[in-house]
Scaffold this motif. Structure first.
Motif, PDB file in Angstrom:
ATOM      1  N   VAL A 338     -22.474 -37.760 -21.682  1.00  0.00           N
ATOM      2  CA  VAL A 338     -21.192 -37.110 -21.394  1.00  0.00           C
ATOM      3  C   VAL A 338     -20.899 -37.106 -19.905  1.00  0.00           C
ATOM      4  N   PHE A 339     -21.918 -36.737 -19.114  1.00  0.00           N
ATOM      5  CA  PHE A 339     -21.708 -36.691 -17.658  1.00  0.00           C
ATOM      6  C   PHE A 339     -21.385 -38.082 -17.107  1.00  0.00           C
ATOM      7  N   ARG A 340     -22.088 -39.072 -17.620  1.00  0.00           N
ATOM      8  CA  ARG A 340     -21.873 -40.419 -17.089  1.00  0.00           C
ATOM      9  C   ARG A 340     -20.499 -40.959 -17.516  1.00  0.00           C
ATOM     10  N   GLU A 341     -20.074 -40.568 -18.715  1.00  0.00           N
ATOM     11  CA  GLU A 341     -18.745 -41.008 -19.146  1.00  0.00           C
ATOM     12  C   GLU A 341     -17.653 -40.411 -18.276  1.00  0.00           C
ATOM     13  N   GLN A 342     -17.921 -39.210 -17.705  1.00  0.00           N
ATOM     14  CA  GLN A 342     -16.952 -38.557 -16.829  1.00  0.00           C
ATOM     15  C   GLN A 342     -17.079 -39.004 -15.381  1.00  0.00           C
ATOM     16  N   ASP A 343     -17.900 -40.020 -15.139  1.00  0.00           N
ATOM     17  CA  ASP A 343     -18.070 -40.616 -13.804  1.00  0.00           C
ATOM     18  C   ASP A 343     -18.606 -39.609 -12.788  1.00  0.00           C
ATOM     19  N   PHE A 344     -19.539 -38.714 -13.290  1.00  0.00           N
ATOM     20  CA  PHE A 344     -20.201 -37.836 -12.328  1.00  0.00           C
ATOM     21  C   PHE A 344     -21.180 -38.667 -11.515  1.00  0.00           C
ATOM     22  N   VAL A 345     -21.271 -38.415 -10.240  1.00  0.00           N
ATOM     23  CA  VAL A 345     -22.164 -39.167  -9.361  1.00  0.00           C
ATOM     24  C   VAL A 345     -23.304 -38.257  -8.974  1.00  0.00           C
ATOM     25  N   LEU A 346     -24.537 -38.757  -9.119  1.00  0.00           N
ATOM     26  CA  LEU A 346     -25.739 -37.985  -8.787  1.00  0.00           C
ATOM     27  C   LEU A 346     -26.177 -38.304  -7.373  1.00  0.00           C
ATOM     28  N   PRO A 347     -26.154 -37.328  -6.491  1.00  0.00           N
ATOM     29  CA  PRO A 347     -26.672 -37.583  -5.153  1.00  0.00           C
ATOM     30  C   PRO A 347     -28.191 -37.573  -5.168  1.00  0.00           C
ATOM     31  N   GLY A 348     -28.828 -38.460  -4.457  1.00  0.00           N
ATOM     32  CA  GLY A 348     -30.294 -38.477  -4.346  1.00  0.00           C
ATOM     33  C   GLY A 348     -30.899 -39.309  -5.434  1.00  0.00           C
ATOM     34  N   LYS A 349     -31.880 -38.719  -6.164  1.00  0.00           N
ATOM     35  CA  LYS A 349     -32.677 -39.462  -7.149  1.00  0.00           C
ATOM     36  C   LYS A 349     -31.868 -39.666  -8.428  1.00  0.00           C
ATOM     37  N   SER A 350     -31.356 -40.902  -8.526  1.00  0.00           N
ATOM     38  CA  SER A 350     -30.527 -41.185  -9.711  1.00  0.00           C
ATOM     39  C   SER A 350     -31.352 -41.456 -10.946  1.00  0.00           C
ATOM     40  N   ILE A 361     -24.819 -29.416 -13.543  1.00  0.00           N
ATOM     41  CA  ILE A 361     -24.716 -28.062 -14.084  1.00  0.00           C
ATOM     42  C   ILE A 361     -24.366 -27.082 -12.976  1.00  0.00           C
ATOM     43  N   THR A 362     -24.879 -27.320 -11.759  1.00  0.00           N
ATOM     44  CA  THR A 362     -24.521 -26.469 -10.627  1.00  0.00           C
ATOM     45  C   THR A 362     -23.020 -26.524 -10.374  1.00  0.00           C
ATOM     46  N   SER A 363     -22.480 -27.729 -10.498  1.00  0.00           N
ATOM     47  CA  SER A 363     -21.039 -27.887 -10.326  1.00  0.00           C
ATOM     48  C   SER A 363     -20.271 -27.137 -11.417  1.00  0.00           C
ATOM     49  N   LEU A 364     -20.825 -27.168 -12.637  1.00  0.00           N
ATOM     50  CA  LEU A 364     -20.173 -26.453 -13.733  1.00  0.00           C
ATOM     51  C   LEU A 364     -20.207 -24.946 -13.502  1.00  0.00           C
ATOM     52  N   ILE A 365     -21.311 -24.448 -12.962  1.00  0.00           N
ATOM     53  CA  ILE A 365     -21.426 -23.005 -12.695  1.00  0.00           C
ATOM     54  C   ILE A 365     -20.383 -22.565 -11.678  1.00  0.00           C
ATOM     55  N   THR A 366     -20.194 -23.388 -10.672  1.00  0.00           N
ATOM     56  CA  THR A 366     -19.188 -23.061  -9.660  1.00  0.00           C
ATOM     57  C   THR A 366     -17.805 -22.966 -10.287  1.00  0.00           C
ATOM     58  N   ASN A 367     -17.516 -23.942 -11.125  1.00  0.00           N
ATOM     59  CA  ASN A 367     -16.230 -23.919 -11.805  1.00  0.00           C
ATOM     60  C   ASN A 367     -16.114 -22.728 -12.757  1.00  0.00           C
ATOM     61  N   ASN A 368     -17.279 -22.332 -13.332  1.00  0.00           N
ATOM     62  CA  ASN A 368     -17.282 -21.200 -14.256  1.00  0.00           C
ATOM     63  C   ASN A 368     -16.930 -19.903 -13.540  1.00  0.00           C
ATOM     64  N   HIS A 369     -17.382 -19.762 -12.279  1.00  0.00           N
ATOM     65  CA  HIS A 369     -17.044 -18.566 -11.513  1.00  0.00           C
ATOM     66  C   HIS A 369     -15.535 -18.482 -11.287  1.00  0.00           C
ATOM     67  N   LEU A 370     -14.932 -19.630 -11.038  1.00  0.00           N
ATOM     68  CA  LEU A 370     -13.489 -19.644 -10.848  1.00  0.00           C
ATOM     69  C   LEU A 370     -12.778 -19.241 -12.137  1.00  0.00           C
ATOM     70  N   LEU A 371     -13.312 -19.756 -13.244  1.00  0.00           N
ATOM     71  CA  LEU A 371     -12.716 -19.422 -14.537  1.00  0.00           C
ATOM     72  C   LEU A 371     -12.897 -17.934 -14.855  1.00  0.00           C
ATOM     73  N   LYS A 372     -14.068 -17.384 -14.482  1.00  0.00           N
ATOM     74  CA  LYS A 372     -14.346 -15.971 -14.741  1.00  0.00           C
ATOM     75  C   LYS A 372     -13.362 -15.070 -14.010  1.00  0.00           C
ATOM     76  N   ASN A 373     -13.042 -15.417 -12.783  1.00  0.00           N
ATOM     77  CA  ASN A 373     -12.068 -14.631 -12.026  1.00  0.00           C
ATOM     78  C   ASN A 373     -10.705 -14.652 -12.701  1.00  0.00           C
ATOM     79  N   ALA A 374     -10.381 -15.831 -13.257  1.00  0.00           N
ATOM     80  CA  ALA A 374      -9.102 -15.920 -13.954  1.00  0.00           C
ATOM     81  C   ALA A 374      -9.115 -15.071 -15.229  1.00  0.00           C
ATOM     82  N   LEU A 375     -10.292 -15.022 -15.894  1.00  0.00           N
ATOM     83  CA  LEU A 375     -10.398 -14.230 -17.127  1.00  0.00           C
ATOM     84  C   LEU A 375     -10.312 -12.728 -16.840  1.00  0.00           C
TER      85      LEU A 375
END
Length: 773
Positions: A338-350, A361-375
């Motif tokens: 799923v991540f690769r289909e969305q063209d996520f790029v892995l920095p460092g050890k690919s 997942i760290t990126s998703l958590i960050t986005n989740n905080h933004l969503l939580k504020n909206a909720l």
């Protein structure tokens, strides 16, 4: 195999190796447990065999002690004493005395299997007495019971004339006459005792007990049958007492094996274990040879079961490992896809899947905080939706309720409370914008008043002119908390009307004890509001005030069964308590309609009708009882109904108690009659009396004590002593004869009992009676 293994992904292989390592740990532990079980099974079998042999030894020794006790009893037997010590009467054969002695011996043969065949030789008459006949010449007895390899003269010299003290002759082959001139082999061990006891010179009598070998050996037969081994018992001189599972030649070879001075188990070198026990009582050696393969039967069963279970577990574990490895690795593969289909790029050890996932997942958590504020901005809507679901009963588990309440920030610190619904009066059909705005302002005023009334109250709009609320209770009792809440709510709404001229009508449901019961309370509140609107008299109506006339009567099956059982047992106090509870539940806590009252009374009458045939045998009494029940009318007052049913219960219990009393008195009279008839029996005990009456020993003793005031054993003694006192006054019998006549085994015990009851010895009592004459 390596090519097949390489086809799996590295993630799958890592999971599979981990499961294989975990699978091997219980296999190793299982092998250790298997070895311990094998040894435990072997040890257990040896211990069971040892205990079985030791138990056989104890039973044999106990029976031999009974044989010794038998000879001691004969040594003090008065009839035997007169035969061996008194001079011969005019009747040289003393037919009466010998026959009397023979009859008394017949009782002993039934008390112990070892006493089935014994004899008493009396030199004074040169006769041998057995439990079945009297041989007036020893030659006649020997002709019917010869010993293999021994002439009559040898038998007479070694058995009859020689003194014996608790002497046991090892196994001999007797010939036993089963019918005229028909002899059969009867191997037996012979126990000999001379009379008087400890006779070192010429004995006055000789007692011989032939103990059947089969009766002794049968106690060890199960060892032979269970394990296919053998048993052997020898005396201190190595002579065979008996054996099982051995030929005579084998027994001769085995009896030379030295038995330990103490109990022991040791290998014999031929695949068998020797179990030996030394008797400290008579010096006998008890030995058993058990094949080790027989002991390992359980161990072999454990081995086969363990091996089968281990293989099955290993195969099953491998299959489970494959499934788990695939199950746990497959989702990670899908995530990666799923991540690769969305063209996520892995920095460092690919090349590392976990680093790739961690970064994204760290990126998703960050986005989740933004969503939580909206909720969080939507919390008021979520709270309102939660309250509506709570009121409509859409929560089926407490876990779901707790999860959503935590999300909305609503506290569930208490599970008790009450639900109500409030209607703002005067806005039946808001058909203009001005009326709608005015209604909104009125609702806002009411909500503000309710919020200031209690901080934990849950409020939501219900339609255009109604407000529903949930009021949690504090720690005080529900009834008191409900009364307080209703009073405060009424005061608040009166204040709203006084200050803003906003009129309201409120319906209050009954209180709830768990959160899942809120929906029920809300429905009751709606019914109460509809009732209030319909009646148009009250501004606040409780649900309880609308349903009093519609309640059903209370009479569960458990209460009926308990009432029946207490009446059949005659327990009046408990039956009264059950009746009082039923009347209280139906006429104090409820306001039953006439129909419900009628049904309750009919049910209660039916209960008493079920009882009649079970406790009354007389058809006339049953009909009278039915007529009394039929006379109870529903039109009677509650107090009259209560009194009539209590009177019925009292009459039933009294009748049951009277029947019990008559039955108990009859048992006591039968007991007394039995004692008066059988007091001469020395074996008459409380146990024998209870057995005759067909009742437990404790029951008979307590019943006799209750009716007569005396202990049953004391009464037996008084009956015997009263009869003895009568014989002392009216007969010339000796004290010893009176003791035997009145059921005492010895004159000593008779004297002690007589002094305990009468305060004097029997001789003194007879002397005083003679002086009074």
């Amino acid at each position: 195999m390596q090519r097949l293994w390489s086809k799996f992904s590295p993630l799958f292989r890592r999971f599979m190796i981990s499961y294989l390592i975990i699978l091997m740990i219980p296999q190793i532990a299982g092998y250790a447990s298997y070895r311990a079980s094998i040894e435990a099974a072997r040890t257990s079998s040896i211990e069971n065999s040892f205990k079985s042999l030791n138990l056989s030894k104890e039973i044999i020794e106990r029976n031999l002690m009974l044989v010794e006790d038998f000879t001691r009893q004969l040594a003090i037997n008065q009839d035997l004493y007169r035969l061996i010590a008194d001079p011969k009467p005019h009747d040289a054969n003393n037919v009466y005395g010998l026959s009397r002695m023979q009859r008394s011996l017949s009782m002993y043969s039934s008390t112990n299997d070892y006493l089935s065949h014994f004899f008493i030789y009396i030199p004074n008459y040169n006769v041998i007495i057995t439990p079945t006949t009297v041989y007036y010449r020893p030659e006649h007895y020997y002709a019917a019971n010869p010993v293999e390899g021994m002439t009559f003269e040898e038998w007479k010299e070694s058995i009859l004339k020689k003194p014996h003290v608790n002497e046991i002759i090892p196994l001999q082959n007797y010939k036993h006459e089963i019918r005229s001139n028909v002899l059969v082999d009867a191997p037996a061990i012979t126990f000999l005792q001379s009379i008087p006891l400890n006779s070192f010179n010429k004995p006055q009598a000789t007692i011989g007990v032939m103990i059947d070998e089969n009766q002794m050996a049968s106690l060890t037969q199960h060892i032979v049958e269970q394990y296919g081994g053998w048993t052997l018992v020898t005396d201190p001189n190595g002579n065979t007492i008996f054996s099982r599972g051995l030929s005579e030649a084998e027994a001769v070879n085995l009896k030379d094996i030295p038995a330990g001075k103490h109990d022991e188990v040791r290998p014999m070198g031929d695949g068998r274990l020797l179990i030996s026990i030394h008797s400290n009582q008579n010096g006998w050696n008890y030995m058993a040879g058990i094949p080790e393969r027989a002991l390992m039967i359980k161990a072999d069963q454990i081995k086969h079961v363990t091996l089968t279970f281990t293989l099955a577990t290993l195969c099953f574990g491998l299959l489970i490992g494959l499934l788990l490895a695939y199950r746990h690795s497959a989702p990670i593969h899908r995530l990666l896809s799923v991540f690769r289909e969305q063209d996520f790029v892995l920095p460092g050890k690919s090349g590392n899947e976990y680093d790739f996932l961690a970064s994204n997942i760290t990126s998703l958590i960050t986005n989740n905080h933004l969503l939580k504020n909206a909720l969080n901005e939507q919390i008021p809507m979520l709270r309102d939706g939660f309250i509506k679901r709570l009121l409509t009963g859409e929560f089926y588990t407490y876990r779901e309720l707790e999860a959503i309440s935590a999300q909305t920030g609503i506290s569930l610190h208490t599970s008790r409370g009450v639900v109500g619904i409030l209607k703002v009066d005067g806005y039946g059909s808001p058909d203009s914008e001005e009326i709608i705005q005015e209604l909104s302002v009125a609702r806002l005023i009411v909500r503000e008043a309710m919020t200031t009334w209690h901080s934990d109250v849950l409020i939501t709009d219900w339609g255009t002119d109604q407000i529903a609320f949930v009021q949690p209770f504090s720690e005080e009792p529900s009834n008191k908390a409900l009364h307080t809440s209703v009073s405060e709510l009424s005061n608040r709404m009166n204040a709203v009307y006084r200050d803003y001229r906003v009129s309201t009508t409120i319906g209050i449901g009954s209180s709830y004890e768990v959160w899942n019961d809120v929906g029920r309370s809300f429905n009751e509140a709606r019914q109460a509001l509809e009732y209030a609107i319909h009646m148009g008299t009250e501004h606040l109506v409780m649900f309880e005030d609308t349903v009093k006339e519609t309640e059903l009567y209370y009479y569960p099956i458990e209460s009926e069964q308990r009432l029946l059982n207490t009446l059949k047992a005659g327990e009046q106090e408990e039956s009264d308590r059950v009746l009082d509870q039923l009347f209280s539940r139906n006429f104090t806590e409820r306001e039953l309609s006439y129909d419900m009252t009628q049904q309750f009374v009919v049910e209660l009458k039916g209960t008493f009708l079920k009882l009649g045939p079970k406790i009354m045998l007389d058809e006339t009494l049953v009909e009278e009882f039915k007529n009394r029940i039929a006379a109870i009318q529903v039109t009677d007052s509650v107090s009259v109904l209560r009194g009539k049913f209590h009177q019925l219960a009292e009459d039933v219990c009294r009748d049951v108690q009277r029947k019990k009393s008559n039955m108990h008195a009859e048992i006591v009279y039968e007991t007394i009659a039995y004692i008066q008839e059988r007091y001469v029996d020395a074996t008459l005990t409380v146990y024998r009396i209870a057995e005759q009456m067909g009742k437990p020993e404790k029951y008979i003793s307590q019943l006799f004590k209750e009716y007569t005031g005396e202990n049953l054993s004391d009464y037996v003694e008084v009956v015997r002593i009263n009869k003895a006192a009568e014989l002392l006054r009216e007969s010339q019998q000796t004290i010893d004869e009176i003791a035997l006549t009145t059921g005492y085994n010895s004159a000593h015990s008779f004297r002690r009992a007589f002094k305990r009851v009468r305060g004097v010895l029997p001789s003194s009592f007879r002397h005083m009676e003679d002086q009074m004459k």
